[in-house]
Design a protein around this motif. Structure first.
Motif, short mmCIF file in Angstrom:
data_model
loop_
_atom_site.label_atom_id
_atom_site.label_comp_id
_atom_site.label_asym_id
_atom_site.label_seq_id
_atom_site.Cartn_x
_atom_site.Cartn_y
_atom_site.Cartn_z
N UNK A 180 -30.31 2.71 -52.99
CA UNK A 180 -30.01 2.90 -54.41
C UNK A 180 -31.14 2.36 -55.27
N UNK A 181 -31.63 1.16 -54.93
CA UNK A 181 -32.70 0.57 -55.72
C UNK A 181 -33.93 1.47 -55.75
N UNK A 182 -34.30 2.00 -54.60
CA UNK A 182 -35.47 2.86 -54.55
C UNK A 182 -35.23 4.16 -55.31
N UNK A 203 -20.08 -4.17 -58.30
CA UNK A 203 -19.93 -4.67 -56.95
C UNK A 203 -20.86 -3.87 -56.05
N UNK A 204 -21.29 -4.44 -54.92
CA UNK A 204 -22.15 -3.67 -54.01
C UNK A 204 -21.52 -2.33 -53.63
N UNK A 205 -20.22 -2.33 -53.37
CA UNK A 205 -19.55 -1.09 -52.98
C UNK A 205 -19.56 -0.07 -54.11
N UNK A 206 -19.25 -0.53 -55.33
CA UNK A 206 -19.24 0.38 -56.48
C UNK A 206 -20.59 1.05 -56.68
N UNK A 207 -21.65 0.26 -56.60
CA UNK A 207 -22.99 0.79 -56.84
C UNK A 207 -23.36 1.82 -55.77
N UNK A 208 -23.07 1.49 -54.52
CA UNK A 208 -23.42 2.42 -53.43
C UNK A 208 -22.63 3.73 -53.55
N UNK A 209 -21.33 3.63 -53.86
CA UNK A 209 -20.52 4.84 -53.98
C UNK A 209 -20.93 5.67 -55.19
#
Length: 295
Positions: free
Chosen positions: A285-287, A227-233
């Protein structure tokens, strides 16, 4: 139109609409996709995210039967994507940057043509135009529409037969923020009505707003998934808080015992104007994981 979709599928079990297992695609000596594994369920938006040339469009072409994978298995609505039949195409919708409209036809007549092709009653056209905000342009020539209005017309055409699965390739690219927000609202409504949506974009903010799951794609690989939240955290290594006090003082506090006590004092004494955690965005995160910017 959206209500009709919901009524049609509301009591069905959540089903897997698209399943990709270890998909690879090689063009001559170049591997464009490498070991892609994803799935989409009914009532879910999957974001397939990455910069231009990362393999997003190639994936759409494979899952819609326009290309065949070099390795791996892919099924759409339970059918091998290398053996897609007309029956499958009747249950999917596709919006890409090459989706066209008849410029010298009216908005209504554009949809009427496709209603006949898709064996859909013309009675749904007015309701659909109302849903996408084009009912006032019903009799207008498509050549006179703005880019955003044309994009909404293409989207209306793609969902008029109530597909189970909708493919969107950069659906809001080049649109102004207001028009993009209107399309976002429509996509959420379609999702809530039970449609599965495969969304490709390099707009990470858009993906964060819309997607239940996202796959970050770089040079043909999925480098992150969740999920977007999971990845960011997951990449929130430096836990910090950004604070604006009512006296306009600004502070960035690291998560230490002392700073949390200070933060608590400000909250109790009602001195805080705004408070934000500083976890990274999807773009950050991608960068971080690729060393590349999104272009």
């Amino acid at each position: 139109m959206i209500a009709a979709i919901k009524g049609k599928r509301g009591k069905r079990k959540v089903e897997e609409l698209l399943v990709l297992k270890h998909i690879s695609k090689t063009f001559k000596q170049k591997e464009a996709l490498k070991d892609i594994t994803i799935q989409i369920k009914a009532g879910e938006i999957l974001g397939f995210l990455g910069p231009s040339g990362s393999g997003k469009t190639t994936t759409i072409k494979i899952v819609t039967g326009q290309l065949q994978q070099t390795k791996g298995e892919a099924t759409i609505l339970g059918t091998d994507t290398r053996k897609i039949t007309e029956k499958i195409y009747e249950q999917i919708g596709i919006v890409t940057d090459t989706s066209g409209v008849y410029e010298e036809f009216s908005v209504y007549d554009n949809l009427l043509v496709f209603a006949k092709v898709l064996n859909v009653s013309p009675k749904v056209i007015d309701q659909l135009l109302t849903t996408v905000g084009l009912i006032e342009q019903k009799k207008q020539l498509v050549s006179k529409l703005s880019k955003g209005q044309k994009q909404r017309l293409i989207l209306a055409r793609a969902v008029m037969h109530q597909p189970k699965l909708l493919f969107l390739d950069e659906p809001t690219s080049g649109l102004d923020p207001t028009t993009a927000a209107e399309i976002h609202k429509l996509l959420v409504s379609l999702k809530e009505a039970g449609m599965g949506i495969f969304l490709t974009t390099h707009n990470m903010e858009e993906a964060t707003k819309l997607c239940d799951q996202v796959a970050l794609l770089n040079e043909g690989y999925i480098v992150e998934f969740g999920t977007p939240e999971e990845i960011c955290l997951r990449y929130n290594k430096q836990k910090e808080f950004r604070i604006l006090l009512k006296n306009q003082e600004r502070h960035i506090l690291k998560e230490t015992t002392e700073n949390l006590e200070q933060l608590s004092q400000w909250i109790v004494s009602e001195q805080i104007e705004s408070l934000h955690s500083c976890e990274p965005t999807l773009e950050t995160v991608f960068m971080t994981v690729t060393g590349r910017e999104l272009v």
